[in-house]
Motif scaffolding. Structure first.
Motif, PDB file in Angstrom:
ATOM      1  N   HIS A   1      34.091  56.380  51.719  1.00 39.32           N
ATOM      2  CA  HIS A   1      33.840  55.393  52.773  1.00 39.32           C
ATOM      3  C   HIS A   1      34.144  54.016  52.201  1.00 39.32           C
ATOM      4  CE1 HIS A   1      31.879  58.366  55.348  1.00 39.32           C
ATOM      5  NE2 HIS A   1      31.207  58.782  54.276  1.00 39.32           N
ATOM      6  N   CYS A   2      35.181  53.381  52.676  1.00 38.35           N
ATOM      7  CA  CYS A   2      35.596  52.072  52.170  1.00 38.35           C
ATOM      8  C   CYS A   2      35.006  50.972  53.044  1.00 38.35           C
ATOM      9  CB  CYS A   2      37.115  51.962  52.154  1.00 38.35           C
ATOM     10  SG  CYS A   2      37.912  53.222  51.124  1.00 38.35           S
ATOM     11  N   ILE A   3      34.325  50.020  52.412  1.00 37.30           N
ATOM     12  CA  ILE A   3      33.648  48.968  53.158  1.00 37.30           C
ATOM     13  C   ILE A   3      34.597  48.206  54.066  1.00 37.30           C
ATOM     14  CG2 ILE A   3      32.480  46.735  52.931  1.00 37.30           C
ATOM     15  CD1 ILE A   3      31.104  47.802  50.465  1.00 37.30           C
ATOM     16  N   SER A   4      35.776  47.880  53.555  1.00 38.51           N
ATOM     17  CA  SER A   4      36.684  47.002  54.294  1.00 38.51           C
ATOM     18  C   SER A   4      37.385  47.692  55.460  1.00 38.51           C
ATOM     19  CB  SER A   4      37.729  46.416  53.342  1.00 38.51           C
ATOM     20  OG  SER A   4      38.474  47.448  52.727  1.00 38.51           O
ATOM     21  N   GLN A   5      37.182  48.986  55.628  1.00 40.93           N
ATOM     22  CA  GLN A   5      37.842  49.685  56.723  1.00 40.93           C
ATOM     23  C   GLN A   5      37.388  49.122  58.061  1.00 40.93           C
ATOM     24  OE1 GLN A   5      37.218  53.905  56.737  1.00 40.93           O
ATOM     25  NE2 GLN A   5      38.230  54.231  58.698  1.00 40.93           N
ATOM     26  N   GLY A   6      38.353  48.753  58.886  1.00 35.86           N
ATOM     27  CA  GLY A   6      38.053  48.165  60.182  1.00 35.86           C
ATOM     28  C   GLY A   6      37.891  49.190  61.278  1.00 35.86           C
ATOM     29  N   LYS A   7      37.513  48.717  62.455  1.00 38.79           N
ATOM     30  CA  LYS A   7      37.378  49.523  63.673  1.00 38.79           C
ATOM     31  C   LYS A   7      36.342  50.631  63.537  1.00 38.79           C
ATOM     32  CE  LYS A   7      42.128  48.580  65.117  1.00 38.79           C
ATOM     33  NZ  LYS A   7      43.435  49.145  65.541  1.00 38.79           N
ATOM     34  N   VAL A   8      35.379  50.413  62.652  1.00 36.95           N
ATOM     35  CA  VAL A   8      34.250  51.329  62.538  1.00 36.95           C
ATOM     36  C   VAL A   8      33.046  50.758  63.289  1.00 36.95           C
ATOM     37  CG1 VAL A   8      32.598  52.390  60.943  1.00 36.95           C
ATOM     38  CG2 VAL A   8      35.030  52.267  60.332  1.00 36.95           C
ATOM     39  N   SER A   9      32.896  49.432  63.193  1.00 38.16           N
ATOM     40  CA  SER A   9      31.789  48.747  63.849  1.00 38.16           C
ATOM     41  C   SER A   9      32.275  47.397  64.366  1.00 38.16           C
ATOM     42  CB  SER A   9      30.629  48.544  62.861  1.00 38.16           C
ATOM     43  OG  SER A   9      29.735  47.554  63.323  1.00 38.16           O
ATOM     44  N   TYR A  10      32.089  47.167  65.653  1.00 40.31           N
ATOM     45  CA  TYR A  10      32.465  45.876  66.227  1.00 40.31           C
ATOM     46  C   TYR A  10      31.635  44.764  65.593  1.00 40.31           C
ATOM     47  CZ  TYR A  10      33.055  42.120  69.650  1.00 40.31           C
ATOM     48  OH  TYR A  10      33.314  40.915  70.248  1.00 40.31           O
ATOM     49  N   TRP A  11      30.340  45.023  65.370  1.00 37.63           N
ATOM     50  CA  TRP A  11      29.454  44.039  64.740  1.00 37.63           C
ATOM     51  C   TRP A  11      30.003  43.619  63.380  1.00 37.63           C
ATOM     52  CZ3 TRP A  11      26.730  44.056  60.149  1.00 37.63           C
ATOM     53  CH2 TRP A  11      25.707  43.101  59.999  1.00 37.63           C
ATOM     54  N   PHE A  12      30.428  44.580  62.586  1.00 36.63           N
ATOM     55  CA  PHE A  12      30.961  44.287  61.253  1.00 36.63           C
ATOM     56  C   PHE A  12      32.287  43.539  61.344  1.00 36.63           C
ATOM     57  CE2 PHE A  12      33.568  45.429  57.554  1.00 36.63           C
ATOM     58  CZ  PHE A  12      32.722  45.094  56.507  1.00 36.63           C
ATOM     59  N   ASP A  13      33.182  44.007  62.195  1.00 37.61           N
ATOM     60  CA  ASP A  13      34.505  43.381  62.317  1.00 37.61           C
ATOM     61  C   ASP A  13      34.405  41.929  62.765  1.00 37.61           C
ATOM     62  OD1 ASP A  13      35.597  45.768  61.566  1.00 37.61           O
ATOM     63  OD2 ASP A  13      36.193  46.382  63.588  1.00 37.61           O
ATOM     64  N   GLN A  14      33.391  41.589  63.541  1.00 35.97           N
ATOM     65  CA  GLN A  14      33.208  40.214  63.999  1.00 35.97           C
ATOM     66  C   GLN A  14      32.771  39.294  62.870  1.00 35.97           C
ATOM     67  OE1 GLN A  14      34.907  40.216  67.027  1.00 35.97           O
ATOM     68  NE2 GLN A  14      33.362  38.747  67.646  1.00 35.97           N
ATOM     69  N   ARG A  15      32.204  39.849  61.822  1.00 36.11           N
ATOM     70  CA  ARG A  15      31.650  39.036  60.738  1.00 36.11           C
ATOM     71  C   ARG A  15      32.480  39.076  59.458  1.00 36.11           C
ATOM     72  NH1 ARG A  15      28.117  40.517  64.265  1.00 36.11           N
ATOM     73  NH2 ARG A  15      26.196  39.307  64.650  1.00 36.11           N
ATOM     74  N   PHE A  16      33.050  40.208  59.165  1.00 36.14           N
ATOM     75  CA  PHE A  16      33.761  40.388  57.890  1.00 36.14           C
ATOM     76  C   PHE A  16      35.157  39.769  57.960  1.00 36.14           C
ATOM     77  CE2 PHE A  16      36.433  42.931  54.972  1.00 36.14           C
ATOM     78  CZ  PHE A  16      35.730  42.727  53.795  1.00 36.14           C
ATOM     79  N   ASN A  17      35.415  38.820  57.067  1.00 36.62           N
ATOM     80  CA  ASN A  17      36.718  38.169  56.979  1.00 36.62           C
ATOM     81  C   ASN A  17      37.286  38.439  55.586  1.00 36.62           C
ATOM     82  OD1 ASN A  17      38.966  36.533  56.859  1.00 36.62           O
ATOM     83  ND2 ASN A  17      37.919  34.639  57.434  1.00 36.62           N
ATOM     84  N   LYS A  18      38.179  39.418  55.495  1.00 38.18           N
ATOM     85  CA  LYS A  18      38.670  39.837  54.180  1.00 38.18           C
ATOM     86  C   LYS A  18      39.556  38.805  53.508  1.00 38.18           C
ATOM     87  CE  LYS A  18      42.566  42.543  56.029  1.00 38.18           C
ATOM     88  NZ  LYS A  18      43.142  43.903  56.087  1.00 38.18           N
ATOM     89  N   THR A  19      39.945  37.753  54.226  1.00 39.81           N
ATOM     90  CA  THR A  19      40.763  36.707  53.594  1.00 39.81           C
ATOM     91  C   THR A  19      39.911  35.710  52.813  1.00 39.81           C
ATOM     92  OG1 THR A  19      40.704  35.209  55.508  1.00 39.81           O
ATOM     93  CG2 THR A  19      42.430  36.899  55.472  1.00 39.81           C
ATOM     94  N   MET A  20      38.605  35.733  53.019  1.00 43.49           N
ATOM     95  CA  MET A  20      37.726  34.807  52.296  1.00 43.49           C
ATOM     96  C   MET A  20      37.649  35.211  50.828  1.00 43.49           C
ATOM     97  SD  MET A  20      36.771  32.462  54.371  1.00 43.49           S
ATOM     98  CE  MET A  20      35.544  31.689  53.320  1.00 43.49           C
ATOM     99  N   GLN A  21      37.758  34.231  49.953  1.00 42.40           N
ATOM    100  CA  GLN A  21      37.742  34.489  48.516  1.00 42.40           C
ATOM    101  C   GLN A  21      36.404  34.030  47.924  1.00 42.40           C
ATOM    102  OE1 GLN A  21      41.290  32.546  47.017  1.00 42.40           O
ATOM    103  NE2 GLN A  21      42.592  34.223  47.725  1.00 42.40           N
ATOM    104  N   PRO A  22      35.661  34.946  47.317  1.00 41.95           N
ATOM    105  CA  PRO A  22      34.310  34.609  46.852  1.00 41.95           C
ATOM    106  C   PRO A  22      34.254  33.633  45.682  1.00 41.95           C
ATOM    107  CG  PRO A  22      34.583  36.984  47.112  1.00 41.95           C
ATOM    108  CD  PRO A  22      35.941  36.384  47.196  1.00 41.95           C
TER     109      PRO A  22
END
Length: 440
Positions: free
Chosen positions: A163-184
């Motif tokens: 199960h990969c965290i960054s996988q999209g289209k699993v949760s609309y709630w997650f996709d609305q918040r997770f921005n994989k372009t952000m660099q920590p």
């Protein structure tokens, strides 16, 4: 540092002339009996020229290197290889199909070269204009960073976890918040902050007379590495498993230690000790998130991730690893630390605002180190397990090394919204993005 503009066109012309001469020499040295081999030879030699010129540009002050690289790219796009190769085509022995294939290869090469030129120029403009910090500090690092990123791209691996965290289209709630372009992590290349982000960050701890950020960052990256991968080389491994170890009393008598230590990364935060608690919290630490007021000495191979809530925090890193002049912020802080400079990483202030805006929806004054660790981990890891978050089995909020079960008064200060932050982690667990271990 400013550089005179005199001599820049001459450098550009010299770069172009050098490249043209090398291409011409190569073309003459390649046998003209095989169009395909000629095309490949010339293309390969051009790449060698690019590498040689880029290497040479490292010896010159900025922005000569940029002109040299731009000149090479222009040569790639417009040099007379078409005429050279066309003249070698036997009129009766080559099919139209081979001619079309040759032209396609050349068009592809030109588009790739144009794309690289675009990246160079865009990186230059953004790095100079957005930070207000001259890119001259990092001319050598920039070229090296490009080379490193290209190697990482070639070696990049897809996530192979179940199960990969960054996988999209699993949760609309997650996709609305997770921005994989952000660099920590803050680096010399991404030290760009929009004005509203910078002003928001300045208000976090209400610093009265903040120092100039550009000067502070320049000084900072003279001391700590400025060319780290802001994603900690996430794609160099197929499945990176991370344990984020909080400080909750629910770790007591959990016997999670060996399980925690089995992860690739083990993240801890603030004053959390391990000595004497190894059976429950583990022995290993790869990354430890702190700010000056919460610092504790770390193990030799542990990376310190500084979470800066004000400009003084960045200055403290410089001071604590060199002169030791900063001894007080709003409370006393360690004047000197033993962490090796190359093991110091900086949490990006823009990432703090991203956590506040996207994940906390503006709750609290600013995020706690705990939720910052969690969101940090879901960006640099493929699987994340949380230990030591939330209340203990009796509903008490306290640290595992404390005997006071009512030591959770920090939750009522209004600085952090502990309940909302915990709900975020609980939702992440409910949609199977992370796992939470709450004690035994």
């Amino acid at each position: 540092m400013r550089h005179s503009r005199r001599g820049r066109p001459h450098r550009l012309l010299r770069g172009i002339q050098y490249s043209q001469d090398r291409i011409a020499q190569t073309a003459l040295s390649v046998p003209h009996t095989d169009v395909q081999s000629t095309d490949v030879s010339v293309s390969l030699d051009r790449l060698k020229i690019a590498l040689a010129a880029t290497e040479a540009s490292l010896q010159n002050p900025f922005p000569a290197s940029w002109y040299c690289i731009s000149g090479i790219s222009l040569v790639f796009l417009f040099s007379p290889s078409q005429a050279l190769l066309s003249s070698t085509l036997p009129s009766t022995q080559r099919s139209q199909h081979k001619i079309e294939m040759m032209n396609m290869r050349k068009r592809t090469l030109k588009w790739i070269t144009f794309f690289l030129l675009f990246i160079f120029l865009t990186s230059f403009v953004l790095n100079y204009s957005s930070t207000g910090v001259p890119a001259a500090w990092f001319s050598k690092q920039m070229v090296q960073e490009l080379s490193q990123n290209f190697r990482k791209f070639i070696k990049s691996q897809p996530c192979t976890c179940a199960h990969c965290i960054s996988q999209g289209k699993v949760s609309y709630w997650f996709d609305q918040r997770f921005n994989k372009t952000m660099q920590p992590l803050l680096t010399a290349q991404n030290a760009l902050m929009e004005e509203d982000t910078y002003q928001w960050w300045l208000r976090l701890q209400r610093e009265r007379k903040p120092s100039n950020l550009s000067d502070t960052i320049k000084e900072l990256f003279r001391v700590v590495p400025g060319n780290v991968d802001p994603m900690l080389d996430k794609r160099s491994v197929g499945c990176r498993r991370c344990a984020v170890v909080g400080n909750s009393g629910n770790l007591k008598d959990s016997s999670y230690g060996p399980e925690i230590d089995s992860h690739d990364f083990v993240l801890r935060m603030n004053r959390a000790p391990t000595v004497g608690f190894e059976a429950d919290v583990g022995r290993r630490t790869t990354h430890h998130l702190v700010y000056p007021e919460s610092f504790r000495e770390l193990g030799e191979n542990v990376s310190m991730v500084l979470v800066p809530f004000k400009t003084t925090d960045l200055q403290w890193v410089v001071s604590a690893t060199t002169t030791g002049t900063i001894t007080h912020t709003y409370v006393p802080v360690p004047p000197k630390i033993k962490v090796k400079q190359e093991k110091i990483l900086i949490y990006h202030p823009a990432f703090i605002k991203y956590v506040f805006d996207s994940w906390l929806q503006g709750h609290g004054r600013y995020p706690s180190t705990g939720i910052l660790s969690v969101i940090f981990s879901i960006h640099v890891c493929d699987e994340v397990d949380l230990y030591g978050f939330g209340a203990d089995s009796k509903g008490n909020w306290h640290h595992y090394w404390e005997n006071n079960p009512s030591a959770g008064a920090f939750r009522k200060t209004g600085v952090h919204d502990g309940d909302f932050e915990y709900n975020v982690t609980a939702t992440l667990a409910a949609i199977n993005k992370i796992r939470i271990f709450k004690g035994r």
